[in-house]
Enzyme design. Structure first.
Site, short mmCIF file in Angstrom:
data_model
loop_
_atom_site.label_atom_id
_atom_site.label_comp_id
_atom_site.label_asym_id
_atom_site.label_seq_id
_atom_site.Cartn_x
_atom_site.Cartn_y
_atom_site.Cartn_z
N SER A 63 43.43 25.91 33.42
CA SER A 63 44.01 26.55 32.24
C SER A 63 45.50 26.76 32.44
CB SER A 63 43.32 27.90 32.02
OG SER A 63 44.06 28.73 31.16
N TYR A 81 41.45 35.83 36.44
CA TYR A 81 41.31 34.50 35.87
C TYR A 81 42.53 33.65 36.19
CZ TYR A 81 40.40 30.82 32.45
OH TYR A 81 40.18 29.60 31.84
#
Length: 283
Positions: free
Chosen positions: A152, A165
């Site tokens: 990501s 994350y």
């Protein structure tokens, strides 16, 4: 989920066996459908037997060759068992798609549940390592294969209040760079692939959940909504098509790179070739 087709991709992966972690829902299922449409045998792993069963049934209805294996990435023996079942069904695995992941807790890194924060690293990073350790020995022995680690932009740029994350995806990107260098002599490629913000999986879960009166989670929700209103979401078809391109091997000279759904792979390949030619003349 809307069916995904990949345009020029059909049958370019005929006979190839792909293993997708977190393949029962969301992006994993989207990728599985695209890979199956391109002719690949598909092995799905995940923790939830219900979603795995649904995904397997859906893929069989599309005419795919598919096996679903319940496996928890946090348990090394589970991944080894999944690989053994995949190999028994289709032969050696040619492509590993490390897609499984969790969002982790939201809020300042020094607050919240430390165990939950570390669990995100355990799943997103250590789970990726476990899957690689289960699959790579066979790829190395056969001197072919590729690993596609789903990452990501949160791993490339800071993402305050979603640090678990962000840190886990940054670590996977760096892991991929090192894997690519280590695997190059063995004929195996590795990529970090960022599909972008897709209205599936964790992104859709956050949108459907809505506001929960948690300052940090609601703040991220508003950012996601802003991105959607601004037209910055990636269509699932584009993300799936880019993944199939990487799985096919046509981008292998770019092994180790961080690539996105929006990248012009052909231009990047030409640039890479030109750099190699210039380097050769310099020698």
């Amino acid at each position: 989920m809307t069916a995904v087709t990949t345009g020029s991709a059909p049958l370019r992966l005929r006979g190839c066996t792909t293993l997708i972690t977190g393949g029962g829902r969301g992006l994993g299922r989207c990728f599985a459908e695209a890979l199956a449409d391109a002719g690949a045998n598909v092995v799905l792993t995940g923790r939830d037997p219900r979603t795995l069963g649904e995904a397997e049934t859906r893929l069989r209805a599309r005419g795919a060759s598919v096996v679903a294996v319940q496996a928890d990435l946090t348990r090394a023996h589970a991944m080894r068992r999944a690989v053994a079942e995949a190999t028994a069904a289709f032969g050696a695995i040619d492509v590993l798609v490390n897609n499984a992941g969790v969002a982790g807790p939201h809020g300042p890194a020094w607050e919240g549940d430390a165990i939950e924060w570390w669990h995100a690293l355990e799943v997103n990073l250590h789970g990726t390592v476990r899957a690689c350790r289960a699959v790579l020995p066979s790829m190395i022995e056969r001197r072919r294969g590729r690993v596609l680690n789903i990452v990501s932009a949160a791993g490339r740029h800071r993402w305050p209040h979603a640090s678990a994350y962000s840190v886990s995806k940054a670590a996977v990107i760096k892991l991929t760079e090192n894997l690519a260098a280590e695997l190059r002599p063995h004929g195996v490629s590795a990529f970090s692939f960022d599909p972008g913000l897709v209205d599936l999986g964790m992104t859709r879960d956050h949108l459907e959940q809505g506001r929960i009166d948690d300052r940090w989670s609601d703040q991220i929700l508003e950012w996601v909504r802003d991105q959607r209103r601004a037209g910055r979401f990636t269509p699932p078809e584009r993300a799936a098509s880019a993944l199939v391109r990487l799985a096919s091997g046509s981008a292998d000279p770019l092994s180790g790179r961080y690539l996105t759904s929006d990248d012009d792979i052909d231009s990047l390949l030409r640039e890479s070739q030109l750099r190699e030619q210039k380097g050769g003349r310099g020698r």
